[in-house]
Design a protein around this motif. Structure first.
Motif, PDB file in Angstrom:
ATOM      1  N   VAL A  45       0.835  -1.203   0.000  1.00 22.20           N
ATOM      2  CA  VAL A  45       0.000   0.000   0.000  1.00 22.20           C
ATOM      3  C   VAL A  45       0.871   1.255   0.000  1.00 22.20           C
ATOM      4  O   VAL A  45       0.593   2.213  -0.726  1.00 22.20           O
ATOM      5  CB  VAL A  45      -0.980  -0.012   1.199  1.00 22.20           C
ATOM      6  CG1 VAL A  45      -1.631   1.336   1.381  1.00 22.20           C
ATOM      7  CG2 VAL A  45      -2.032  -1.078   1.008  1.00 22.20           C
ATOM      8  N   LEU A  46       1.931   1.251   0.792  1.00 19.77           N
ATOM      9  CA  LEU A  46       2.831   2.402   0.819  1.00 19.77           C
ATOM     10  C   LEU A  46       3.544   2.597  -0.513  1.00 19.77           C
ATOM     11  O   LEU A  46       3.709   3.733  -0.983  1.00 19.77           O
ATOM     12  CB  LEU A  46       3.839   2.265   1.955  1.00 19.77           C
ATOM     13  CG  LEU A  46       3.256   2.400   3.363  1.00 19.77           C
ATOM     14  CD1 LEU A  46       4.341   2.154   4.415  1.00 19.77           C
ATOM     15  CD2 LEU A  46       2.617   3.761   3.565  1.00 19.77           C
ATOM     16  N   CYS A  47       3.954   1.495  -1.147  1.00 24.28           N
ATOM     17  CA  CYS A  47       4.587   1.598  -2.466  1.00 24.28           C
ATOM     18  C   CYS A  47       3.618   2.152  -3.498  1.00 24.28           C
ATOM     19  O   CYS A  47       3.983   3.023  -4.302  1.00 24.28           O
ATOM     20  CB  CYS A  47       5.118   0.240  -2.899  1.00 24.28           C
ATOM     21  SG  CYS A  47       6.557  -0.301  -1.971  1.00 24.28           S
ATOM     22  N   ASP A  48       2.391   1.663  -3.504  1.00 26.00           N
ATOM     23  CA  ASP A  48       1.381   2.175  -4.434  1.00 26.00           C
ATOM     24  C   ASP A  48       1.112   3.659  -4.194  1.00 26.00           C
ATOM     25  O   ASP A  48       1.003   4.437  -5.144  1.00 26.00           O
ATOM     26  CB  ASP A  48       0.076   1.402  -4.306  1.00 26.00           C
ATOM     27  CG  ASP A  48       0.163   0.015  -4.910  1.00 26.00           C
ATOM     28  OD1 ASP A  48       1.121  -0.245  -5.650  1.00 26.00           O
ATOM     29  OD2 ASP A  48      -0.722  -0.801  -4.619  1.00 26.00           O
ATOM     30  N   PHE A  49       1.006   4.045  -2.938  1.00 22.11           N
ATOM     31  CA  PHE A  49       0.778   5.449  -2.604  1.00 22.11           C
ATOM     32  C   PHE A  49       1.922   6.324  -3.124  1.00 22.11           C
ATOM     33  O   PHE A  49       1.691   7.392  -3.692  1.00 22.11           O
ATOM     34  CB  PHE A  49       0.636   5.608  -1.091  1.00 22.11           C
ATOM     35  CG  PHE A  49       0.440   7.021  -0.646  1.00 22.11           C
ATOM     36  CD1 PHE A  49      -0.763   7.666  -0.839  1.00 22.11           C
ATOM     37  CD2 PHE A  49       1.470   7.719  -0.046  1.00 22.11           C
ATOM     38  CE1 PHE A  49      -0.946   8.978  -0.441  1.00 22.11           C
ATOM     39  CE2 PHE A  49       1.304   9.032   0.357  1.00 22.11           C
ATOM     40  CZ  PHE A  49       0.095   9.660   0.156  1.00 22.11           C
ATOM     41  N   LEU A  50       3.143   5.854  -2.961  1.00 21.90           N
ATOM     42  CA  LEU A  50       4.307   6.602  -3.422  1.00 21.90           C
ATOM     43  C   LEU A  50       4.303   6.732  -4.942  1.00 21.90           C
ATOM     44  O   LEU A  50       4.512   7.821  -5.480  1.00 21.90           O
ATOM     45  CB  LEU A  50       5.586   5.914  -2.938  1.00 21.90           C
ATOM     46  CG  LEU A  50       6.892   6.598  -3.286  1.00 21.90           C
ATOM     47  CD1 LEU A  50       6.993   7.922  -2.540  1.00 21.90           C
ATOM     48  CD2 LEU A  50       8.053   5.694  -2.914  1.00 21.90           C
ATOM     49  N   ILE A  51       4.029   5.645  -5.641  1.00 20.61           N
ATOM     50  CA  ILE A  51       4.027   5.673  -7.104  1.00 20.61           C
ATOM     51  C   ILE A  51       2.922   6.579  -7.634  1.00 20.61           C
ATOM     52  O   ILE A  51       3.146   7.398  -8.525  1.00 20.61           O
ATOM     53  CB  ILE A  51       3.884   4.242  -7.655  1.00 20.61           C
ATOM     54  CG1 ILE A  51       5.170   3.470  -7.403  1.00 20.61           C
ATOM     55  CG2 ILE A  51       3.536   4.237  -9.134  1.00 20.61           C
ATOM     56  CD1 ILE A  51       5.064   1.996  -7.659  1.00 20.61           C
ATOM     57  N   SER A  53       1.469   9.032  -6.088  1.00 22.30           N
ATOM     58  CA  SER A  53       1.779  10.418  -5.730  1.00 22.30           C
ATOM     59  C   SER A  53       2.787  11.025  -6.697  1.00 22.30           C
ATOM     60  O   SER A  53       2.605  12.141  -7.179  1.00 22.30           O
ATOM     61  CB  SER A  53       2.340  10.493  -4.313  1.00 22.30           C
ATOM     62  OG  SER A  53       1.382  10.095  -3.384  1.00 22.30           O
ATOM     63  N   ILE A  54       3.844  10.296  -6.997  1.00 22.64           N
ATOM     64  CA  ILE A  54       4.891  10.830  -7.869  1.00 22.64           C
ATOM     65  C   ILE A  54       4.372  11.030  -9.286  1.00 22.64           C
ATOM     66  O   ILE A  54       4.471  12.126  -9.852  1.00 22.64           O
ATOM     67  CB  ILE A  54       6.119   9.906  -7.856  1.00 22.64           C
ATOM     68  CG1 ILE A  54       6.812   9.972  -6.495  1.00 22.64           C
ATOM     69  CG2 ILE A  54       7.096  10.277  -8.970  1.00 22.64           C
ATOM     70  CD1 ILE A  54       7.884   8.935  -6.292  1.00 22.64           C
ATOM     71  N   PHE A  55       3.820   9.968  -9.879  1.00 22.59           N
ATOM     72  CA  PHE A  55       3.396  10.076 -11.274  1.00 22.59           C
ATOM     73  C   PHE A  55       2.117  10.892 -11.430  1.00 22.59           C
ATOM     74  O   PHE A  55       1.943  11.579 -12.438  1.00 22.59           O
ATOM     75  CB  PHE A  55       3.243   8.688 -11.891  1.00 22.59           C
ATOM     76  CG  PHE A  55       4.562   8.001 -12.093  1.00 22.59           C
ATOM     77  CD1 PHE A  55       5.482   8.480 -13.005  1.00 22.59           C
ATOM     78  CD2 PHE A  55       4.887   6.896 -11.344  1.00 22.59           C
ATOM     79  CE1 PHE A  55       6.701   7.859 -13.181  1.00 22.59           C
ATOM     80  CE2 PHE A  55       6.101   6.262 -11.508  1.00 22.59           C
ATOM     81  CZ  PHE A  55       7.013   6.739 -12.433  1.00 22.59           C
ATOM     82  N   GLY A  56       1.217  10.833 -10.469  1.00 23.27           N
ATOM     83  CA  GLY A  56       0.013  11.650 -10.531  1.00 23.27           C
ATOM     84  C   GLY A  56       0.331  13.135 -10.458  1.00 23.27           C
ATOM     85  O   GLY A  56      -0.212  13.936 -11.220  1.00 23.27           O
ATOM     86  N   ASN A  57       1.229  13.500  -9.545  1.00 19.02           N
ATOM     87  CA  ASN A  57       1.625  14.906  -9.448  1.00 19.02           C
ATOM     88  C   ASN A  57       2.400  15.354 -10.679  1.00 19.02           C
ATOM     89  O   ASN A  57       2.276  16.503 -11.105  1.00 19.02           O
ATOM     90  CB  ASN A  57       2.444  15.144  -8.183  1.00 19.02           C
ATOM     91  CG  ASN A  57       1.588  15.151  -6.952  1.00 19.02           C
ATOM     92  OD1 ASN A  57       0.424  15.522  -6.996  1.00 19.02           O
ATOM     93  ND2 ASN A  57       2.148  14.715  -5.837  1.00 19.02           N
TER      94      ASN A  57
END
Length: 87
Positions: A45-51, A53-57
Motif C-alpha cells: 500500500v505504501l509503495c502504491d501510494f508513493l508511485i 503520488s509521484i506520477f500523478g503529481n
C-alpha cells in the motif's frame, strides 16, 4: 464491457481467493502476524501510494503548466498518456 461482467468478476475472485490465501499462508509460515501484516498489506500500500503520488503529481504538473496536448492524450487514451508522461 465492465458493466456486463459484474457477475463474472465476483465469481472469478471468489474462486481465486482460496488459492491466493493458501499462497500467502505458505510463504508466511513461521512469521508473526505483525510481520505478515507489514509484508503483505502495509508495504504494498505504501509503495502504491508513493508511485501514484509521484506520477500523478507529475501528470498534473504537465496539465497545469499548459501542456494541453498531453492532457487530451491522457483523456482519450490513458495508456498512451502514461507512456507520454514517461517520455
Amino acid at each position: 464491457w465492465m458493466a456486463g461482467q459484474t457477475l463474472f468478476f465476483w465469481a472469478f475472485w471468489l474462486a481465486w481467493g482460496p488459492f491466493v490465501g493458501l499462497f500467502l499462508a505458505r510463504i508466511s509460515r513461521g512469521r508473526t502476524l505483525r510481520e505478515f501484516v507489514i509484508a503483505a498489506i502495509t508495504a504494498p500500500v505504501l509503495c502504491d501510494f508513493l508511485i501514484v503520488s509521484i506520477f500523478g503529481n507529475s501528470a498534473l504538473w504537465q496539465v497545469f503548466n499548459g501542456n494541453t496536448d498531453f492532457a487530451q492524450l491522457a483523456i482519450d487514451s490513458p495508456e498512451q498518456g502514461w507512456y507520454a508522461l514517461l517520455e
